[in-house]
Scaffold this active site. Structure first.
Site: not given
Ligand code: GLA
Length: 330
Positions: A74-75, A100, A169, A171, A239, A271, A298
């Site tokens: 995350n950020r 990430h 991560h 999907y 998100d 997340q 996540e």
């Molecule tokens: C995470 C982030 C999203 C995006 C994805 C990758 O889940 O929270 O905003 O950046 O990764 O695309």
């Protein structure tokens, strides 16, 4: 438990990539040593995760499909942080923020893989200064099949204080194709991290009640995804980090397949990302992927928690052991 491996191409610098295949007679999983990436996961004959046919596509495409994320998932606001009085400047790969793990995170490393009971153990040494993070960090991710479930167990130690927030991560698409809007999801979360335009937490832990974030009872992902509410509008869908208040963290059901996935974790947050940034691309076995064709759960510490000392800490001290477990059961 049957474990085999096969070559999965080579990186531009010549290093070979290997795909590990696990089959316990109930579920079948494929994991790449590149990023400890879950490439496929077959449940009741349906491959429930997104992935690619070739290593070139993993390297070229964005989105972190199936990958292990680190050091910090995350950020991190402003791509910098202070630890023990020292300032660290990280790579800004999401506007001015760090996302990430930076320029080349754990998702793009080749891990060392060995067989273990019910699966594989993947290890990686992230040296002091890698992506400007402090400390020599030894990391292990153990991927095992446990009956009708896949389990990820994370372990790490460091020789100098550092920060760490590992996640995966993958999907998921429990129908194996199409978009995920008619999947039903329940989240054991009564609050979420309110975010800004950059998907960064404002610091407010907002109650979900009465908003599009309320999944305390099951709702279809698509039901309120385009609601006129900041919590979904600012990020083009879901998100956000949900604060886990009861177990299981999540239960998701595919509309067509009826396959149900239950997520349990030792992490305090998850997340929930509805694949809003996913652009059209070719997936494995002739599949086509598009916006909202997969969702991620996540499990993690809260985003940007290094700047929010009131939240569970992402600081790993020298000599301490980091441990975290997440299980996806079907
Ligand atoms: C995470 C982030 C999203 C995006 C994805 C990758 O889940 O929270 O905003 O950046 O990764 O695309």
């Amino acid at each position: 438990m049957n474990i085999t491996k096969r070559p999965f191409g080579t990186l531009a610098d010549g290093r070979a990539v290997t795909c590990w295949c696990m089959d316990n007679g109930v579920v079948q999983a494929e994991v790449l040593d590149y990023g400890v990436t879950i490439r496929s996961l077959v449940v009741d004959g349906v491959d429930v995760v997104l992935g690619y046919d070739t290593i070139e596509e993993y390297v070229a495409n964005d989105g972190y499909l199936g990958a292990t994320i680190g050091r910090v998932g995350n950020r991190i606001a402003g791509s910098c942080f202070e630890l023990n009085g020292k300032n660290y400047h990280l790579y800004a790969n999401d506007g001015k923020n760090h996302l990430h793990g930076g320029k080349e995170g754990f998702d793009a490393k080749i891990w060392n893989v060995e067989e273990t009971e019910n699966g594989i153990v993947c290890s990686y040494l992230s040296v002091d200064g890698e992506e400007n993070y402090p400390g020599n960090l030894q990391v292990k991710v153990t991927v095992t099949l446990e009956g009708k479930a896949i389990q990820l167990k994370y372990w790490a130690t460091t020789d100098a204080d550092t920060i760490l927030n590992l996640t995966n991560h993958t999907y998921f698409n429990l129908d194996g194709k199409g978009d995920i809007l008619s999947h039903t999801i329940r989240l054991g979360a009564d609050r979420y991290c309110a975010g800004d335009e950059g998907c960064l937490p404002t610091g407010e832990l907002a109650p979900v009640q009465g908003t599009a974030m309320d999944f305390l009872t099951p709702h279809m992902i698509g039901e309120r995804i385009d609601a006129d509410e900041d919590c979904v509008k600012l990020s083009g869908g879901y998100d956000s980090n949900f604060i886990i208040s009861s177990s299981p963290a999540a239960v998701v059901k595919g509309a067509q397949s009826g396959i149900t996935m239950t997520v349990t974790t030792t992490e305090p947050g998850v997340q929930f990302y509805s694949g809003n940034f996913m652009k059209f691309r070719k997936g494995k076995n002739g599949a086509i992927y598009h916006r909202r064709y997969g969702f991620c759960l996540e499990t993690q510490h809260f985003p940007d928690s290094i700047h929010h000392p009131e939240w569970p800490t992402c600081i790993l001290k020298a000599g301490e052991t980091y441990e975290s477990t997440t299980k996806y059961a079907f």
